[in-house]
Scaffold this motif. Structure first.
Motif, mmCIF file in Angstrom:
data_model
loop_
_atom_site.group_PDB
_atom_site.id
_atom_site.type_symbol
_atom_site.label_atom_id
_atom_site.label_comp_id
_atom_site.label_asym_id
_atom_site.label_seq_id
_atom_site.Cartn_x
_atom_site.Cartn_y
_atom_site.Cartn_z
ATOM 1 N N SER A 194 0.759 -0.698 0.126
ATOM 2 C CA SER A 194 0.208 -0.056 -0.054
ATOM 3 C C SER A 194 1.768 1.075 0.281
ATOM 4 C CB SER A 194 -0.950 0.186 1.387
ATOM 5 O OG SER A 194 -0.219 0.056 2.476
ATOM 6 N N SER A 195 0.817 2.289 -0.365
ATOM 7 C CA SER A 195 0.947 3.689 -0.185
ATOM 8 C C SER A 195 1.375 4.252 1.190
ATOM 9 C CB SER A 195 -0.109 4.270 -0.434
ATOM 10 O OG SER A 195 0.502 4.225 -2.252
ATOM 11 N N PHE A 246 3.997 1.979 2.085
ATOM 12 C CA PHE A 246 5.998 2.583 1.019
ATOM 13 C C PHE A 246 6.224 3.276 1.396
ATOM 14 C CE2 PHE A 246 7.416 4.986 -2.303
ATOM 15 C CZ PHE A 246 8.508 4.165 -3.339
ATOM 16 N N PHE A 282 3.752 -3.565 -9.168
ATOM 17 C CA PHE A 282 2.474 -1.947 -8.862
ATOM 18 C C PHE A 282 1.857 -3.259 -9.419
ATOM 19 C CE2 PHE A 282 5.310 1.420 -9.823
ATOM 20 C CZ PHE A 282 5.128 1.623 -8.840
ATOM 21 N N GLU A 320 5.473 9.045 -9.063
ATOM 22 C CA GLU A 320 4.162 9.893 -8.147
ATOM 23 C C GLU A 320 4.200 8.885 -6.780
ATOM 24 O OE1 GLU A 320 0.267 9.866 -6.237
ATOM 25 O OE2 GLU A 320 1.191 8.276 -6.952
ATOM 26 N N GLN A 321 3.948 7.693 -6.721
ATOM 27 C CA GLN A 321 4.598 7.055 -5.376
ATOM 28 C C GLN A 321 5.447 7.757 -4.599
ATOM 29 O OE1 GLN A 321 2.148 4.990 -3.577
ATOM 30 N NE2 GLN A 321 0.771 5.675 -5.627
ATOM 31 N N ARG A 340 3.879 11.022 -3.331
ATOM 32 C CA ARG A 340 2.537 10.360 -2.457
ATOM 33 C C ARG A 340 3.529 9.915 -0.968
ATOM 34 N NH1 ARG A 340 -2.584 9.265 -2.705
ATOM 35 N NH2 ARG A 340 -2.535 9.292 -4.531
ATOM 36 N N ALA A 341 4.621 9.209 -0.797
ATOM 37 C CA ALA A 341 4.778 8.811 0.363
ATOM 38 C C ALA A 341 5.907 9.795 0.879
ATOM 39 C CB ALA A 341 6.935 8.015 -0.190
ATOM 40 N N HIS A 375 -2.653 11.917 0.357
ATOM 41 C CA HIS A 375 -3.100 11.173 0.246
ATOM 42 C C HIS A 375 -4.431 10.842 0.785
ATOM 43 C CE1 HIS A 375 -3.078 6.372 0.433
ATOM 44 N NE2 HIS A 375 -3.188 6.984 2.072
#
Length: 156
Positions: free
Chosen positions: A80-81, A84, A123, A139-140, A143-144, A154
């Motif tokens: 999950s984000s 991560f 992914f 992007e991730q 987001r992290a 998020h």
């Protein structure tokens, strides 16, 4: 901690490049206060057509010395984000100076390089074009950084 996306192939101008550039800027702005100091994209290209092993040699040369090596691979772990983000923070908190995310070419990442990775990320079960994986990874990473900063980007 510096973060690097090391990828096979050149990404010319276009929507993918614009998205990556935007997420890199956002990551650096958000991550600066979190000890995430830079995000760079390094591209390698095997002009001789030597396959995965030749690409692996080029990728090896591009990696920062002593980095935490992470492969983007369909056999990797689906996270999950927030998971991560926790993993990224864990590397930072353990004193890692550099984390390098490796994205292979059309045939993937050579087993010799994959076996050296500290972690592999997927992914999902679908295979994605490596150019889109760059966008998704950038992007991730942003987001992290947002999750770690407590920003509202998020939503759970």
């Amino acid at each position: 901690m510096r973060v690097q996306i090391c990828a096979v192939g050149r990404l010319r101008g276009g929507p993918e490049k614009a998205l990556i550039d935007d997420y890199v800027t956002r990551f650096e702005r958000t991550g600066r206060g979190l000890g995430l100091t830079a995000l760079s994209v390094v591209e390698v290209e095997d002009k001789k057509g030597g396959g995965m092993e030749a690409e692996a040699a080029l990728l090896e040369r591009a990696l920062p010395k002593g980095c935490v090596l992470v492969c983007l691979d369909e056999r990797g772990r689906v996270e999950s984000s927030p998971q991560f983000a926790e993993r990224l923070a864990g590397w930072r908190d353990k004193g890692a100076q550099d984390v390098a995310f490796v994205i292979g070419g059309a045939d993937g990442i050579a087993p010799s390089l994959r076996s050296r990775a500290a972690h592999s990320v997927s992914f999902g079960k679908m295979v994605w074009p490596h150019m889109l994986v760059r966008v998704m990874l950038s992007e991730q990473l942003y987001r992290a950084a947002s999750i770690l900063a407590g920003a509202p980007y998020h939503r759970e």
